[in-house]
Design a protein around this motif. Structure first.
Motif, PDB file in Angstrom:
ATOM      1  N   MET A  62      36.887   2.673 -23.225  1.00 55.54           N
ATOM      2  CA  MET A  62      37.503   1.379 -23.499  1.00 55.54           C
ATOM      3  C   MET A  62      37.816   0.627 -22.209  1.00 55.54           C
ATOM      4  O   MET A  62      37.581  -0.581 -22.091  1.00 55.54           O
ATOM      5  N   ARG A  63      38.344   1.343 -21.231  1.00 58.66           N
ATOM      6  CA  ARG A  63      38.747   0.688 -19.986  1.00 58.66           C
ATOM      7  C   ARG A  63      37.546   0.348 -19.107  1.00 58.66           C
ATOM      8  O   ARG A  63      37.645  -0.515 -18.237  1.00 58.66           O
ATOM      9  N   ALA A  66      36.126  -2.949 -20.958  1.00 59.74           N
ATOM     10  CA  ALA A  66      37.063  -4.035 -20.674  1.00 59.74           C
ATOM     11  C   ALA A  66      37.549  -3.908 -19.237  1.00 59.74           C
ATOM     12  O   ALA A  66      37.370  -2.877 -18.595  1.00 59.74           O
ATOM     13  N   ASP A  70      43.092  -5.249 -19.488  1.00 64.52           N
ATOM     14  CA  ASP A  70      42.886  -6.063 -20.685  1.00 64.52           C
ATOM     15  C   ASP A  70      43.126  -5.289 -21.977  1.00 64.52           C
ATOM     16  O   ASP A  70      43.040  -5.864 -23.062  1.00 64.52           O
ATOM     17  N   VAL A  71      43.383  -4.003 -21.874  1.00 59.77           N
ATOM     18  CA  VAL A  71      43.638  -3.208 -23.074  1.00 59.77           C
ATOM     19  C   VAL A  71      44.967  -2.467 -22.927  1.00 59.77           C
ATOM     20  O   VAL A  71      45.334  -2.034 -21.831  1.00 59.77           O
ATOM     21  N   GLY A  94      43.458  -5.126 -27.658  1.00 60.35           N
ATOM     22  CA  GLY A  94      42.671  -5.826 -26.661  1.00 60.35           C
ATOM     23  C   GLY A  94      41.775  -6.862 -27.296  1.00 60.35           C
ATOM     24  O   GLY A  94      41.909  -7.202 -28.477  1.00 60.35           O
ATOM     25  N   LYS A  95      40.848  -7.367 -26.503  1.00 63.55           N
ATOM     26  CA  LYS A  95      39.920  -8.373 -27.006  1.00 63.55           C
ATOM     27  C   LYS A  95      38.942  -7.719 -27.983  1.00 63.55           C
ATOM     28  O   LYS A  95      38.384  -6.660 -27.704  1.00 63.55           O
ATOM     29  N   ARG A  97      35.945  -8.405 -28.942  1.00 64.68           N
ATOM     30  CA  ARG A  97      34.578  -8.183 -28.460  1.00 64.68           C
ATOM     31  C   ARG A  97      34.473  -6.867 -27.693  1.00 64.68           C
ATOM     32  O   ARG A  97      33.538  -6.091 -27.892  1.00 64.68           O
ATOM     33  N   GLN A  98      35.424  -6.629 -26.822  1.00 61.58           N
ATOM     34  CA  GLN A  98      35.376  -5.425 -25.991  1.00 61.58           C
ATOM     35  C   GLN A  98      35.597  -4.168 -26.825  1.00 61.58           C
ATOM     36  O   GLN A  98      34.938  -3.149 -26.618  1.00 61.58           O
TER      37      GLN A  98
END
Length: 284
Positions: A62-63, A66, A70-71, A94-95, A97-98
């Motif tokens: 995830m990181r 993004a 952002d998360v 988070g976003k 999309r990501q």
């Protein structure tokens, strides 16, 4: 992850898995359907009972997709925990999309590693109280060994050697090439005076030859329970013994009760079914 895991190697592996999905440069479905500023909350939820392993790996995915800041990630459990259907393992904000771009890579790794940990726990539970230890083998997926062996530890098992240079394992083909068990052992000991040596044998007679040659760890390959009992009796504590080859979960306890020290189980890594885990998305 524990201190034995090479985090730099794991980061490189995660980056490679992400690049595999984004070889074309973009997630065309997600960028077409999701506003770039939309925020969501994603929950990683167990769809079956098992043992979880790889939460930090999923977080790392995830990181990597993004920007790290952002998360926001909250762990509901830790690796090695027993989980039940419906348990929330991790929550990510988070976003959108990501989150969706990272979803499959994170789940592929998390579900596989949790499957390894779950199967390992079943073997460990099967031999509980016997004194025998469940160990893995080198029968791992290429490039995933460091993670799969970590998952074995999360399930309560122990690791055999990580690679060919950690310890010597004299197998049947080495014995043939060297001209016998005793000669193979002598040659390895001469070349590497300080390395741990395990000798694979397929008969009690060869096990005794290995002991007399100085072996402290002997792999008893494809022996049935009566043969294992005989080997344990005749070796009489002069070396540690490891049962391997053709072992099944339903016979694990009977094998452990022969008095062997280890059960080497390739299935932990080469045949573990995934633990079903899903990503459920909701509005932030």
């Amino acid at each position: 992850m524990d201190e034995t895991v090479d985090r730099e190697r794991v980061v490189d592996l995660v980056r490679a898995t992400i690049e595999e999905d984004l070889a074309g440069g973009v997630d065309v479905t997600t960028t077409s359907t999701v506003d770039p500023d939309q925020l969501s909350i994603a929950e990683l939820v167990a769809r079956a009972d098992g043992v979880v392993a790889g939460l930090e790996i999923a977080e790392l995915v995830m990181r990597q997709v993004a920007a790290p800041d952002d998360v926001e990630i909250e762990h509901g459990v830790t690796d090695g925990a027993s989980v039940h259907e419906g348990d929330v393992l991790m929550t990510i904000r988070g976003k959108t999309r990501q989150l969706l771009t990272a979803e499959r890579t994170a789940l592929n790794l998390l579900c596989h590693l949790s499957g390894v940990a779950t199967l390992t726990r079943r073997w460990v539970d099967a031999v509980e109280g016997t004194g025998a230890v469940i160990r893995d083998t080198r029968k791992t997926m290429p490039l995933l060994r460091i993670l799969e062996k970590y998952a074995v530890r999360c399930g309560g098992g122990k690791n055999h050697r990580m690679g060919l240079s950690d310890a010597a394992l004299i197998k049947d083909n080495h014995v043939i090439a060297a001209g016998g068990v005793a000669e193979a052992f002598r040659l390895v000991r001469k070349a590497y005076p300080d390395i741990a040596i395990e000798v694979e044998v397929d008969s009690v007679e060869d096990a005794l030859i290995a002991v007399e040659s100085g072996a402290e760890l002997i792999l008893l390959d494809n022996m049935d329970v009566p043969q294992l009992v005989d080997a344990v009796s005749k070796v009489a504590g002069r070396a540690r013994l490891e049962a391997s080859g053709g072992l099944t979960l339903d016979q694990a306890r009977a094998v452990a009760e022969t008095g062997v020290d280890f059960l080497a189980v390739g299935a932990l890594t080469h045949s573990a079914p995934v633990l079903d885990i899903a990503l459920d998305l909701r509005e932030a």
